[in-house]
Design a protein around this motif. Structure first.
Motif, PDB file in Angstrom:
ATOM      1  N   LEU A 177      -2.509   0.753  -1.944  1.00 42.15           N
ATOM      2  CA  LEU A 177      -1.774  -0.505  -1.842  1.00 42.15           C
ATOM      3  C   LEU A 177      -0.306  -0.187  -2.098  1.00 42.15           C
ATOM      4  N   ALA A 178       0.554  -0.501  -1.124  1.00 39.61           N
ATOM      5  CA  ALA A 178       1.981  -0.217  -1.247  1.00 39.61           C
ATOM      6  C   ALA A 178       2.770  -1.502  -1.077  1.00 39.61           C
ATOM      7  N   GLY A 179       4.009  -1.483  -1.555  1.00 45.11           N
ATOM      8  CA  GLY A 179       4.878  -2.649  -1.412  1.00 45.11           C
ATOM      9  C   GLY A 179       5.870  -2.722  -2.550  1.00 45.11           C
ATOM     10  N   LEU A 180       7.028  -3.298  -2.273  1.00 43.68           N
ATOM     11  CA  LEU A 180       8.065  -3.437  -3.284  1.00 43.68           C
ATOM     12  C   LEU A 180       7.734  -4.590  -4.227  1.00 43.68           C
ATOM     13  N   VAL A 181       8.560  -4.754  -5.274  1.00 48.09           N
ATOM     14  CA  VAL A 181       8.394  -5.878  -6.200  1.00 48.09           C
ATOM     15  C   VAL A 181       8.493  -7.183  -5.417  1.00 48.09           C
ATOM     16  N   GLY A 182       7.532  -8.084  -5.627  1.00 50.47           N
ATOM     17  CA  GLY A 182       7.524  -9.362  -4.928  1.00 50.47           C
ATOM     18  C   GLY A 182       6.796  -9.336  -3.603  1.00 50.47           C
ATOM     19  N   SER A 183       6.224  -8.188  -3.242  1.00 46.51           N
ATOM     20  CA  SER A 183       5.548  -8.061  -1.945  1.00 46.51           C
ATOM     21  C   SER A 183       4.155  -8.673  -1.946  1.00 46.51           C
ATOM     22  N   GLY A 184       3.589  -8.901  -3.135  1.00 45.90           N
ATOM     23  CA  GLY A 184       2.225  -9.401  -3.247  1.00 45.90           C
ATOM     24  C   GLY A 184       1.237  -8.343  -3.691  1.00 45.90           C
ATOM     25  N   ARG A 185       1.675  -7.075  -3.708  1.00 42.61           N
ATOM     26  CA  ARG A 185       0.788  -5.970  -4.097  1.00 42.61           C
ATOM     27  C   ARG A 185       0.308  -6.113  -5.541  1.00 42.61           C
ATOM     28  N   SER A 238     -14.379  10.293  -5.511  1.00 42.48           N
ATOM     29  CA  SER A 238     -14.663   9.706  -4.199  1.00 42.48           C
ATOM     30  C   SER A 238     -15.800  10.452  -3.506  1.00 42.48           C
ATOM     31  N   GLN A 239     -15.889  11.756  -3.750  1.00 43.03           N
ATOM     32  CA  GLN A 239     -16.929  12.559  -3.103  1.00 43.03           C
ATOM     33  C   GLN A 239     -18.325  12.235  -3.621  1.00 43.03           C
ATOM     34  N   ILE A 240     -18.406  11.662  -4.827  1.00 38.81           N
ATOM     35  CA  ILE A 240     -19.727  11.268  -5.347  1.00 38.81           C
ATOM     36  C   ILE A 240     -19.964   9.772  -5.166  1.00 38.81           C
ATOM     37  N   GLY A 241     -19.095   9.116  -4.375  1.00 43.87           N
ATOM     38  CA  GLY A 241     -19.354   7.737  -3.995  1.00 43.87           C
ATOM     39  C   GLY A 241     -18.571   6.674  -4.718  1.00 43.87           C
ATOM     40  N   VAL A 242     -17.709   7.057  -5.674  1.00 47.06           N
ATOM     41  CA  VAL A 242     -16.875   6.064  -6.346  1.00 47.06           C
ATOM     42  C   VAL A 242     -15.765   5.631  -5.390  1.00 47.06           C
ATOM     43  N   SER A 243     -15.513   4.338  -5.322  1.00 47.63           N
ATOM     44  CA  SER A 243     -14.476   3.800  -4.438  1.00 47.63           C
ATOM     45  C   SER A 243     -13.236   3.492  -5.265  1.00 47.63           C
ATOM     46  N   ILE A 244     -12.078   3.873  -4.759  1.00 42.89           N
ATOM     47  CA  ILE A 244     -10.857   3.823  -5.571  1.00 42.89           C
ATOM     48  C   ILE A 244      -9.736   3.136  -4.809  1.00 42.89           C
ATOM     49  N   ILE A 245      -9.094   2.186  -5.485  1.00 46.81           N
ATOM     50  CA  ILE A 245      -7.887   1.542  -4.966  1.00 46.81           C
ATOM     51  C   ILE A 245      -6.718   2.032  -5.805  1.00 46.81           C
ATOM     52  N   ILE A 246      -5.710   2.594  -5.153  1.00 50.01           N
ATOM     53  CA  ILE A 246      -4.524   3.082  -5.854  1.00 50.01           C
ATOM     54  C   ILE A 246      -3.343   2.203  -5.470  1.00 50.01           C
ATOM     55  N   SER A 247      -2.834   1.459  -6.449  1.00 48.22           N
ATOM     56  CA  SER A 247      -1.637   0.645  -6.248  1.00 48.22           C
ATOM     57  C   SER A 247      -0.465   1.410  -6.831  1.00 48.22           C
ATOM     58  N   SER A 248       0.475   1.812  -5.977  1.00 46.39           N
ATOM     59  CA  SER A 248       1.535   2.712  -6.431  1.00 46.39           C
ATOM     60  C   SER A 248       2.849   2.414  -5.726  1.00 46.39           C
ATOM     61  N   SER A 249       3.939   2.629  -6.458  1.00 43.12           N
ATOM     62  CA  SER A 249       5.277   2.517  -5.875  1.00 43.12           C
ATOM     63  C   SER A 249       5.739   3.852  -5.311  1.00 43.12           C
ATOM     64  N   ALA A 274       5.433   6.309  -2.561  1.00 51.22           N
ATOM     65  CA  ALA A 274       4.929   6.436  -1.187  1.00 51.22           C
ATOM     66  C   ALA A 274       4.376   7.827  -0.921  1.00 51.22           C
ATOM     67  N   SER A 275       5.008   8.839  -1.490  1.00 51.64           N
ATOM     68  CA  SER A 275       4.534  10.210  -1.306  1.00 51.64           C
ATOM     69  C   SER A 275       3.132  10.375  -1.879  1.00 51.64           C
ATOM     70  N   GLU A 276       2.892   9.769  -3.032  1.00 50.76           N
ATOM     71  CA  GLU A 276       1.577   9.841  -3.666  1.00 50.76           C
ATOM     72  C   GLU A 276       0.510   9.204  -2.784  1.00 50.76           C
ATOM     73  N   LEU A 277       0.805   8.028  -2.257  1.00 51.30           N
ATOM     74  CA  LEU A 277      -0.159   7.321  -1.415  1.00 51.30           C
ATOM     75  C   LEU A 277      -0.463   8.115  -0.146  1.00 51.30           C
ATOM     76  N   ALA A 278       0.573   8.706   0.450  1.00 54.59           N
ATOM     77  CA  ALA A 278       0.369   9.501   1.663  1.00 54.59           C
ATOM     78  C   ALA A 278      -0.435  10.762   1.371  1.00 54.59           C
ATOM     79  N   THR A 279      -0.293  11.278   0.154  1.00 49.31           N
ATOM     80  CA  THR A 279      -0.960  12.527  -0.218  1.00 49.31           C
ATOM     81  C   THR A 279      -2.452  12.350  -0.426  1.00 49.31           C
ATOM     82  N   ILE A 280      -2.855  11.234  -1.034  1.00 47.71           N
ATOM     83  CA  ILE A 280      -4.233  11.144  -1.524  1.00 47.71           C
ATOM     84  C   ILE A 280      -5.110  10.130  -0.807  1.00 47.71           C
TER      85      ILE A 280
END
Length: 505
Positions: free
Chosen positions: A286-294, A447-458, A460-466
Protein backbone atom coordinates in the motif's frame (compact mmCIF):
# COMPACT_ATOMS: atom_id res chain seq x y z
CA UNK A 1 42.41 23.31 20.79
CA UNK A 2 41.41 23.95 17.18
CA UNK A 3 39.42 27.22 17.30
CA UNK A 4 37.13 25.79 14.63
CA UNK A 5 36.08 22.86 16.84
CA UNK A 6 32.64 23.07 18.39
CA UNK A 7 32.71 19.54 19.83
CA UNK A 8 35.46 17.11 20.70
CA UNK A 9 34.98 13.76 22.41
CA UNK A 10 37.90 11.73 23.71
CA UNK A 11 37.85 8.01 24.54
CA UNK A 12 34.17 7.95 25.47
CA UNK A 13 32.86 4.72 27.03
CA UNK A 14 29.44 3.55 28.17
CA UNK A 15 28.72 0.15 29.72
CA UNK A 16 25.35 -1.41 30.54
CA UNK A 17 24.88 -4.78 32.27
CA UNK A 18 26.29 -7.27 29.80
CA UNK A 19 26.82 -4.70 27.02
CA UNK A 20 29.77 -2.40 26.28
CA UNK A 21 27.66 0.01 24.21
CA UNK A 22 30.30 2.64 23.38
CA UNK A 23 34.00 1.74 23.30
CA UNK A 24 36.74 4.40 23.36
CA UNK A 25 35.08 6.64 20.78
CA UNK A 26 36.90 9.84 19.84
CA UNK A 27 35.95 12.40 17.18
CA UNK A 28 35.45 16.10 16.60
CA UNK A 29 32.92 18.37 14.87
CA UNK A 30 34.01 21.71 13.41
CA UNK A 31 32.10 24.87 12.63
CA UNK A 32 30.32 24.87 9.28
CA UNK A 33 30.27 21.07 8.98
CA UNK A 34 27.60 18.37 8.93
CA UNK A 35 28.77 15.05 10.33
CA UNK A 36 26.88 11.99 9.09
CA UNK A 37 26.81 9.32 11.82
CA UNK A 38 25.88 5.81 10.67
CA UNK A 39 25.98 2.25 11.93
CA UNK A 40 23.91 -0.88 12.44
CA UNK A 41 21.12 -1.00 14.99
CA UNK A 42 22.83 -1.39 18.35
CA UNK A 43 26.14 0.02 17.07
CA UNK A 44 26.14 2.66 19.82
CA UNK A 45 24.88 5.73 17.94
CA UNK A 46 21.88 6.47 20.16
CA UNK A 47 23.91 5.85 23.32
CA UNK A 48 26.54 8.29 22.11
CA UNK A 49 23.84 10.89 21.43
CA UNK A 50 22.35 10.38 24.90
CA UNK A 51 25.74 11.17 26.43
CA UNK A 52 26.21 14.26 24.27
CA UNK A 53 22.67 15.39 25.12
CA UNK A 54 23.09 15.00 28.89
CA UNK A 55 20.65 12.09 29.19
CA UNK A 56 23.37 9.67 30.28
CA UNK A 57 26.75 10.18 31.93
CA UNK A 58 29.68 8.36 30.28
CA UNK A 59 31.59 5.76 32.28
CA UNK A 60 34.83 7.36 31.15
CA UNK A 61 36.23 9.79 28.61
CA UNK A 62 35.79 13.52 28.00
CA UNK A 63 33.29 15.75 26.22
CA UNK A 64 34.62 19.18 25.25
CA UNK A 65 32.39 21.95 23.91
CA UNK A 66 34.36 24.85 22.38
CA UNK A 67 37.43 23.70 24.31
CA UNK A 68 35.79 23.42 27.73
CA UNK A 69 35.38 20.02 29.39
CA UNK A 70 31.72 19.36 30.18
CA UNK A 71 30.20 16.95 32.70
CA UNK A 72 26.51 16.96 31.88
CA UNK A 73 24.06 15.76 34.51
CA UNK A 74 20.92 16.73 32.59
CA UNK A 75 19.69 17.65 29.13
CA UNK A 76 19.25 21.26 30.27
CA UNK A 77 22.98 21.46 31.02
CA UNK A 78 23.78 20.17 27.53
CA UNK A 79 21.40 22.76 26.05
CA UNK A 80 23.05 25.51 28.12
CA UNK A 81 26.41 24.55 26.58
CA UNK A 82 24.95 24.97 23.09
CA UNK A 83 23.93 21.41 22.15
CA UNK A 84 20.38 20.80 20.87
CA UNK A 85 19.15 17.23 20.30
CA UNK A 86 16.30 15.86 18.21
CA UNK A 87 16.04 12.34 19.60
CA UNK A 88 14.72 9.29 17.79
CA UNK A 89 11.95 8.91 20.36
CA UNK A 90 9.72 11.97 20.68
CA UNK A 91 9.80 13.87 23.97
CA UNK A 92 6.58 15.78 23.38
CA UNK A 93 3.78 16.14 25.93
CA UNK A 94 0.62 14.92 24.13
CA UNK A 95 -1.92 17.00 26.07
CA UNK A 96 -0.04 20.29 25.63
CA UNK A 97 -0.28 22.59 22.63
CA UNK A 98 2.26 22.69 19.82
CA UNK A 99 3.55 26.10 20.97
CA UNK A 100 3.86 25.00 24.61
CA UNK A 101 5.81 21.91 23.53
CA UNK A 102 8.19 23.92 21.36
CA UNK A 103 9.17 26.23 24.22
CA UNK A 104 8.89 23.70 27.05
CA UNK A 105 11.78 24.29 29.46
CA UNK A 106 12.68 27.67 27.96
CA UNK A 107 9.32 29.39 28.07
CA UNK A 108 8.86 32.92 26.75
CA UNK A 109 7.73 35.19 29.57
CA UNK A 110 6.60 38.74 30.17
CA UNK A 111 7.91 39.23 33.68
CA UNK A 112 6.84 36.10 35.53
CA UNK A 113 3.84 35.44 33.28
CA UNK A 114 3.96 33.22 30.20
CA UNK A 115 3.81 35.30 27.03
CA UNK A 116 1.46 33.07 25.05
CA UNK A 117 1.00 35.56 22.22
CA UNK A 118 4.74 35.71 21.52
CA UNK A 119 5.05 31.93 21.96
CA UNK A 120 2.33 31.36 19.36
CA UNK A 121 3.88 33.89 16.97
CA UNK A 122 7.40 32.46 17.21
CA UNK A 123 6.10 28.89 17.06
CA UNK A 124 4.25 29.75 13.85
CA UNK A 125 7.45 31.19 12.35
CA UNK A 126 9.39 28.02 13.19
CA UNK A 127 6.66 25.80 11.77
CA UNK A 128 6.52 27.90 8.59
CA UNK A 129 10.29 27.48 8.24
CA UNK A 130 9.75 23.72 8.29
CA UNK A 131 6.94 24.00 5.73
CA UNK A 132 4.30 22.93 8.24
CA UNK A 133 0.97 24.79 8.08
CA UNK A 134 -0.21 24.14 11.61
CA UNK A 135 -2.12 26.03 14.29
CA UNK A 136 0.30 26.42 17.26
CA UNK A 137 -2.63 26.10 19.67
CA UNK A 138 -3.46 22.55 18.51
CA UNK A 139 -2.87 19.70 20.91
CA UNK A 140 0.11 17.52 19.99
CA UNK A 141 -2.01 14.41 20.55
CA UNK A 142 -4.09 15.33 17.47
CA UNK A 143 -1.08 15.40 15.12
CA UNK A 144 0.18 12.75 12.73
CA UNK A 145 3.51 11.07 13.45
CA UNK A 146 5.17 13.11 10.69
CA UNK A 147 3.84 16.39 12.10
CA UNK A 148 5.00 15.42 15.60
CA UNK A 149 8.48 14.83 14.16
CA UNK A 150 8.49 18.34 12.68
CA UNK A 151 7.33 19.83 15.99
CA UNK A 152 10.20 17.99 17.70
CA UNK A 153 12.61 19.55 15.19
CA UNK A 154 11.04 22.99 15.69
CA UNK A 155 11.61 22.58 19.42
CA UNK A 156 15.33 22.06 18.85
CA UNK A 157 15.52 24.97 16.41
CA UNK A 158 13.98 27.26 19.05
CA UNK A 159 17.06 26.81 21.25
CA UNK A 160 20.22 28.91 21.16
CA UNK A 161 22.62 26.24 19.90
CA UNK A 162 25.98 25.92 18.20
CA UNK A 163 25.55 22.19 17.49
CA UNK A 164 22.33 20.38 16.61
CA UNK A 165 22.15 16.58 16.72
CA UNK A 166 19.36 14.89 14.75
CA UNK A 167 18.71 11.17 15.29
CA UNK A 168 16.74 9.71 12.35
CA UNK A 169 14.90 13.01 11.73
CA UNK A 170 13.53 12.05 8.30
CA UNK A 171 12.19 8.60 9.25
CA UNK A 172 8.57 9.79 9.20
CA UNK A 173 8.88 12.61 6.65
CA UNK A 174 7.92 12.61 2.99
CA UNK A 175 10.32 13.61 0.22
CA UNK A 176 9.36 17.31 0.18
CA UNK A 177 9.61 17.60 3.98
CA UNK A 178 13.00 15.86 3.94
CA UNK A 179 14.35 18.21 1.25
CA UNK A 180 13.21 21.22 3.27
CA UNK A 181 14.83 19.81 6.41
CA UNK A 182 18.11 19.33 4.53
CA UNK A 183 17.96 22.94 3.36
CA UNK A 184 17.54 24.12 6.95
CA UNK A 185 20.46 22.00 8.17
CA UNK A 186 22.69 23.29 5.38
CA UNK A 187 21.74 26.87 6.35
CA UNK A 188 22.71 26.08 9.94
CA UNK A 189 26.15 24.91 8.81
CA UNK A 190 26.58 27.93 6.54
CA UNK A 191 25.84 30.21 9.51
CA UNK A 192 28.96 28.90 11.29
CA UNK A 193 27.24 26.33 13.46
CA UNK A 194 27.35 22.54 12.97
CA UNK A 195 25.16 19.44 12.86
CA UNK A 196 25.40 15.71 13.51
CA UNK A 197 22.93 13.86 11.30
CA UNK A 198 22.06 10.22 12.04
CA UNK A 199 20.27 8.17 9.40
CA UNK A 200 20.03 4.69 7.91
CA UNK A 201 19.33 6.29 4.53
CA UNK A 202 22.80 6.34 3.06
CA UNK A 203 21.81 8.45 0.05
CA UNK A 204 20.75 11.16 2.51
CA UNK A 205 24.00 10.89 4.43
CA UNK A 206 26.13 11.21 1.30
CA UNK A 207 24.03 14.09 0.00
CA UNK A 208 23.92 16.27 3.10
CA UNK A 209 27.07 15.53 5.12
CA UNK A 210 30.57 16.93 4.79
CA UNK A 211 32.12 14.16 6.91
CA UNK A 212 31.13 10.63 7.89
CA UNK A 213 31.72 8.54 11.01
CA UNK A 214 30.74 4.86 10.99
CA UNK A 215 30.25 2.90 14.22
CA UNK A 216 30.19 -0.87 14.58
CA UNK A 217 29.76 -2.82 17.84
CA UNK A 218 30.30 0.34 19.88
CA UNK A 219 33.52 1.40 18.16
CA UNK A 220 34.32 4.03 15.57
CA UNK A 221 35.52 2.08 12.54
CA UNK A 222 35.61 4.82 9.91
CA UNK A 223 36.04 8.60 9.89
CA UNK A 224 36.36 10.23 6.48
CA UNK A 225 35.30 13.01 4.15
CA UNK A 226 31.94 12.25 2.54
CA UNK A 227 33.45 12.95 -0.88
CA UNK A 228 35.73 9.91 -0.51
CA UNK A 229 32.88 7.49 0.28
CA UNK A 230 29.99 5.77 -1.50
CA UNK A 231 27.13 3.55 -0.35
CA UNK A 232 29.11 0.32 -0.75
CA UNK A 233 32.09 1.57 1.26
CA UNK A 234 29.81 2.75 4.08
CA UNK A 235 27.88 -0.53 4.17
CA UNK A 236 31.15 -2.49 4.26
CA UNK A 237 32.34 -0.40 7.22
CA UNK A 238 28.98 -0.76 9.00
CA UNK A 239 28.65 -4.53 8.64
CA UNK A 240 32.22 -5.69 8.06
CA UNK A 241 30.82 -7.42 4.95
CA UNK A 242 28.45 -6.75 2.08
CA UNK A 243 24.83 -7.76 2.81
CA UNK A 244 23.16 -10.61 0.97
CA UNK A 245 21.03 -9.62 -2.02
CA UNK A 246 17.28 -10.08 -1.67
CA UNK A 247 15.47 -11.85 -4.51
CA UNK A 248 11.71 -11.48 -4.51
CA UNK A 249 9.19 -13.84 -6.07
CA UNK A 250 7.32 -11.89 -8.73
CA UNK A 251 4.61 -14.44 -9.24
CA UNK A 252 2.09 -15.92 -6.86
CA UNK A 253 1.70 -19.65 -6.72
CA UNK A 254 -0.89 -20.93 -9.14
CA UNK A 255 -4.43 -21.22 -7.82
CA UNK A 256 -3.62 -19.23 -4.65
CA UNK A 257 -6.95 -18.72 -2.91
CA UNK A 258 -8.29 -15.36 -1.74
CA UNK A 259 -7.90 -15.02 2.03
CA UNK A 260 -9.03 -11.39 2.47
CA UNK A 261 -11.58 -9.46 0.47
CA UNK A 262 -12.30 -5.79 1.07
CA UNK A 263 -15.57 -5.07 -0.70
CA UNK A 264 -16.72 -1.48 -1.25
CA UNK A 265 -15.97 -0.37 2.30
CA UNK A 266 -16.48 3.22 3.40
CA UNK A 267 -14.28 4.66 6.15
CA UNK A 268 -15.16 7.63 8.37
CA UNK A 269 -13.88 10.90 6.90
CA UNK A 270 -13.34 9.45 3.41
CA UNK A 271 -16.23 9.51 0.89
CA UNK A 272 -14.54 7.01 -1.46
CA UNK A 273 -15.22 3.27 -1.44
CA UNK A 274 -12.29 0.84 -1.15
CA UNK A 275 -12.06 -2.63 -2.67
CA UNK A 276 -9.22 -5.13 -3.11
CA UNK A 277 -8.36 -8.78 -2.60
CA UNK A 278 -5.40 -10.46 -0.90
CA UNK A 279 -4.33 -13.98 -1.85
CA UNK A 280 -2.83 -16.62 0.38
CA UNK A 281 0.95 -16.17 0.46
CA UNK A 282 0.80 -12.78 -1.28
CA UNK A 283 2.80 -9.69 -0.30
CA UNK A 284 0.64 -6.67 -1.17
CA UNK A 285 1.96 -3.12 -0.93
CA UNK A 286 0.00 0.00 0.00
CA UNK A 287 1.59 3.27 -1.14
CA UNK A 288 0.56 6.91 -0.98
CA UNK A 289 1.46 10.25 0.54
CA UNK A 290 -0.03 11.72 3.73
CA UNK A 291 -3.76 12.26 3.16
CA UNK A 292 -3.95 9.75 0.30
CA UNK A 293 -6.18 7.34 2.24
CA UNK A 294 -3.48 4.69 2.72
CA UNK A 295 -3.12 5.19 6.49
CA UNK A 296 -6.88 5.19 7.08
CA UNK A 297 -7.28 1.92 5.19
CA UNK A 298 -4.58 0.31 7.32
CA UNK A 299 -6.27 1.53 10.52
CA UNK A 300 -9.57 0.14 9.30
CA UNK A 301 -8.02 -3.32 8.82
CA UNK A 302 -6.63 -3.17 12.36
CA UNK A 303 -10.06 -2.35 13.78
CA UNK A 304 -9.08 1.16 14.89
CA UNK A 305 -11.34 2.93 12.38
CA UNK A 306 -14.88 1.60 11.88
CA UNK A 307 -16.32 0.42 8.56
CA UNK A 308 -19.39 2.54 7.81
CA UNK A 309 -20.52 0.54 4.78
CA UNK A 310 -19.32 -2.45 2.78
CA UNK A 311 -17.80 -5.76 3.86
CA UNK A 312 -14.53 -7.25 5.03
CA UNK A 313 -14.40 -10.98 4.28
CA UNK A 314 -11.76 -13.31 5.77
CA UNK A 315 -11.69 -16.95 4.66
CA UNK A 316 -15.11 -16.51 3.04
CA UNK A 317 -16.64 -15.20 6.27
CA UNK A 318 -17.91 -11.63 6.70
CA UNK A 319 -16.31 -10.19 9.85
CA UNK A 320 -16.89 -7.14 12.02
CA UNK A 321 -13.63 -5.57 13.20
CA UNK A 322 -14.59 -3.66 16.34
CA UNK A 323 -11.04 -3.08 17.60
CA UNK A 324 -7.47 -4.45 17.50
CA UNK A 325 -8.37 -7.46 19.67
CA UNK A 326 -11.29 -8.25 17.37
CA UNK A 327 -9.01 -7.99 14.32
CA UNK A 328 -6.52 -10.44 15.86
CA UNK A 329 -9.31 -12.85 16.80
CA UNK A 330 -10.45 -12.75 13.18
CA UNK A 331 -6.93 -13.39 11.87
CA UNK A 332 -5.45 -9.92 11.18
CA UNK A 333 -2.43 -8.70 13.15
CA UNK A 334 -1.25 -5.11 12.64
CA UNK A 335 2.18 -3.62 13.31
CA UNK A 336 1.69 0.09 14.08
CA UNK A 337 3.93 2.76 12.57
CA UNK A 338 4.07 4.54 15.97
CA UNK A 339 6.52 2.33 17.82
CA UNK A 340 6.56 4.34 21.04
CA UNK A 341 2.87 5.16 21.51
CA UNK A 342 1.24 2.05 20.04
CA UNK A 343 3.98 -0.56 19.92
CA UNK A 344 6.40 -1.20 22.75
CA UNK A 345 5.41 -1.76 26.37
CA UNK A 346 8.39 0.11 27.87
CA UNK A 347 8.13 -1.32 31.40
CA UNK A 348 8.22 -4.94 30.17
CA UNK A 349 11.13 -7.11 29.05
CA UNK A 350 12.00 -7.88 25.45
CA UNK A 351 10.67 -11.42 25.92
CA UNK A 352 7.32 -10.17 27.22
CA UNK A 353 7.07 -7.60 24.44
CA UNK A 354 7.86 -10.14 21.73
CA UNK A 355 5.58 -12.93 22.93
CA UNK A 356 2.60 -10.98 24.28
CA UNK A 357 0.59 -11.79 21.14
CA UNK A 358 1.92 -15.34 20.68
CA UNK A 359 -0.68 -17.81 19.47
CA UNK A 360 -1.71 -20.11 22.33
CA UNK A 361 -4.42 -22.27 20.81
CA UNK A 362 -2.21 -25.39 20.85
CA UNK A 363 -1.56 -25.08 24.60
CA UNK A 364 -3.78 -26.45 27.34
CA UNK A 365 -6.31 -24.00 28.79
CA UNK A 366 -4.28 -23.73 32.02
CA UNK A 367 -1.05 -22.95 30.17
CA UNK A 368 -2.81 -20.31 28.09
CA UNK A 369 -3.25 -18.47 31.40
CA UNK A 370 -0.03 -19.51 33.16
CA UNK A 371 3.00 -19.23 30.82
CA UNK A 372 5.60 -21.98 30.58
CA UNK A 373 8.92 -20.13 31.13
CA UNK A 374 11.03 -22.77 29.39
CA UNK A 375 8.91 -22.69 26.24
CA UNK A 376 8.74 -18.90 26.24
CA UNK A 377 12.51 -18.57 26.60
CA UNK A 378 13.03 -21.07 23.79
CA UNK A 379 10.56 -19.23 21.54
CA UNK A 380 12.25 -15.90 22.20
CA UNK A 381 15.72 -17.33 21.62
CA UNK A 382 14.62 -18.61 18.20
CA UNK A 383 13.14 -15.21 17.41
CA UNK A 384 16.25 -13.42 18.67
CA UNK A 385 18.53 -15.44 16.40
CA UNK A 386 16.32 -15.24 13.30
CA UNK A 387 15.78 -11.47 13.72
CA UNK A 388 19.37 -10.78 14.87
CA UNK A 389 18.06 -8.80 17.86
CA UNK A 390 20.93 -7.29 19.85
CA UNK A 391 20.02 -7.73 23.51
CA UNK A 392 21.99 -8.76 26.60
CA UNK A 393 19.32 -11.23 27.78
CA UNK A 394 15.59 -11.87 27.50
CA UNK A 395 14.88 -10.03 30.77
CA UNK A 396 16.29 -6.73 29.49
CA UNK A 397 13.72 -3.94 29.30
CA UNK A 398 12.76 -3.10 25.75
CA UNK A 399 13.05 0.63 26.53
CA UNK A 400 16.83 0.19 26.87
CA UNK A 401 17.23 -1.09 23.28
CA UNK A 402 18.06 1.02 20.25
CA UNK A 403 15.09 2.09 18.13
CA UNK A 404 15.98 -0.37 15.40
CA UNK A 405 16.16 -3.31 17.80
CA UNK A 406 12.83 -2.29 19.32
CA UNK A 407 11.39 -2.40 15.80
CA UNK A 408 12.76 -5.92 15.32
CA UNK A 409 11.09 -7.07 18.56
CA UNK A 410 7.75 -5.64 17.41
CA UNK A 411 8.10 -7.27 14.02
CA UNK A 412 8.86 -10.50 15.85
CA UNK A 413 5.61 -10.03 17.79
CA UNK A 414 3.67 -10.03 14.54
CA UNK A 415 5.51 -13.13 13.31
CA UNK A 416 4.55 -15.22 16.36
CA UNK A 417 0.93 -14.01 16.49
CA UNK A 418 -0.27 -16.96 14.41
CA UNK A 419 -2.52 -14.69 12.33
CA UNK A 420 -2.87 -15.64 8.64
CA UNK A 421 -2.90 -11.94 7.62
CA UNK A 422 -0.25 -9.45 8.75
CA UNK A 423 -0.57 -5.71 8.18
CA UNK A 424 2.89 -4.19 8.59
CA UNK A 425 3.07 -0.39 8.75
CA UNK A 426 6.57 0.93 7.96
CA UNK A 427 8.15 -2.44 8.94
CA UNK A 428 11.77 -1.33 8.43
CA UNK A 429 11.57 2.22 9.78
CA UNK A 430 14.73 2.90 11.79
CA UNK A 431 16.34 -0.36 10.69
CA UNK A 432 19.83 -0.53 9.18
CA UNK A 433 20.59 -1.74 5.67
CA UNK A 434 21.77 -5.19 6.74
CA UNK A 435 18.75 -5.80 8.96
CA UNK A 436 16.42 -4.66 6.17
CA UNK A 437 17.49 -7.55 3.98
CA UNK A 438 17.04 -9.95 6.91
CA UNK A 439 13.50 -8.63 7.49
CA UNK A 440 12.66 -8.86 3.78
CA UNK A 441 13.83 -12.47 3.80
CA UNK A 442 11.70 -13.26 6.87
CA UNK A 443 8.64 -11.71 5.22
CA UNK A 444 9.33 -13.72 2.06
CA UNK A 445 9.69 -16.93 4.12
CA UNK A 446 6.35 -16.27 5.80
CA UNK A 447 4.67 -15.75 2.44
CA UNK A 448 6.15 -19.04 1.22
CA UNK A 449 4.35 -20.94 4.00
CA UNK A 450 1.04 -19.25 3.18
CA UNK A 451 0.97 -16.16 5.41
CA UNK A 452 -0.52 -13.17 3.58
CA UNK A 453 1.12 -9.81 4.19
CA UNK A 454 0.10 -6.22 3.56
CA UNK A 455 2.96 -3.72 3.73
CA UNK A 456 1.97 -0.07 4.11
CA UNK A 457 5.09 1.99 3.53
CA UNK A 458 6.25 5.45 2.51
CA UNK A 459 9.40 3.85 1.05
CA UNK A 460 8.71 3.26 -2.65
CA UNK A 461 11.98 1.37 -3.08
CA UNK A 462 10.97 -1.03 -0.31
CA UNK A 463 7.58 -1.73 -1.88
CA UNK A 464 9.14 -2.32 -5.30
CA UNK A 465 11.72 -4.64 -3.76
CA UNK A 466 9.47 -6.99 -1.82
CA UNK A 467 5.85 -6.83 -3.02
CA UNK A 468 4.03 -8.99 -5.58
CA UNK A 469 1.49 -6.22 -6.17
CA UNK A 470 1.16 -2.63 -5.02
CA UNK A 471 -1.92 -0.42 -4.66
CA UNK A 472 -1.08 3.28 -4.86
CA UNK A 473 -3.51 5.73 -3.26
CA UNK A 474 -4.00 9.35 -4.29
CA UNK A 475 -6.55 11.96 -3.14
CA UNK A 476 -8.35 9.50 -0.88
CA UNK A 477 -8.81 6.60 -3.29
CA UNK A 478 -6.96 3.83 -5.10
CA UNK A 479 -5.27 5.43 -8.09
CA UNK A 480 -3.46 2.50 -9.66
CA UNK A 481 -2.54 -1.16 -9.18
CA UNK A 482 0.99 -2.17 -10.15
CA UNK A 483 2.50 -5.62 -10.64
CA UNK A 484 5.19 -7.38 -12.65
CA UNK A 485 7.54 -5.13 -14.63
CA UNK A 486 5.30 -2.12 -13.94
CA UNK A 487 5.99 -2.42 -10.22
CA UNK A 488 9.05 -0.22 -9.79
CA UNK A 489 10.11 2.76 -7.69
CA UNK A 490 9.51 5.38 -10.40
CA UNK A 491 5.97 4.14 -11.09
CA UNK A 492 5.08 4.17 -7.38
CA UNK A 493 6.49 7.66 -6.76
CA UNK A 494 4.75 9.06 -9.85
CA UNK A 495 1.40 7.44 -9.02
CA UNK A 496 1.57 8.84 -5.48
CA UNK A 497 1.30 12.34 -6.98
CA UNK A 498 -1.36 11.38 -9.53
CA UNK A 499 0.77 10.45 -12.56
CA UNK A 500 0.36 7.18 -14.44
CA UNK A 501 3.66 6.49 -16.23
CA UNK A 502 2.02 3.71 -18.25
CA UNK A 503 -0.02 6.32 -20.12
CA UNK A 504 3.06 8.44 -20.84
CA UNK A 505 5.03 5.72 -22.61
Amino acid sequence: MDIEEILRIENLNQIYPGVHAVKDVSMSVKRGTILGLVGENGAGKSTLIKMLGGIEKPQSGRILVRGTTQTFTSSSEAQASGIAVVSQEFRLVPDMSVADNIFLGHELKKGVILNRAESAERAKMLLDTLGLDLDPSRSVSSLTIADQQLVEIARALSLDFSLIILDEPSATLNEAETKNLHRIIQNIAESGRAAIYVSHHLKEILKISTDIVVMRDGRKVLEASSQTQNEDSIVLAMLGRMPAQFQKEDRLRKNASVILEVNEIEIAGNPHRHSFTLHRGEILGLAGLVGSGRAELSKCLSGVLPVLNGEIIINNQVVQLTGPRSAIQNGIFTLSEDRKAEGILPHLSVLENALIAKEKKNLSRLNQIIPIPRLEKQAFQELRVSMNIKVANDAQRISSLSGGNQQKVLLGRSLVSGCPVLVLNEPTRGVDVGAKVEIYQLIKSLSQIGVSIIISSSDASELATICNRCLVYFAGEKFIELSGAELNEDSIVSAAVGRDLRKEC
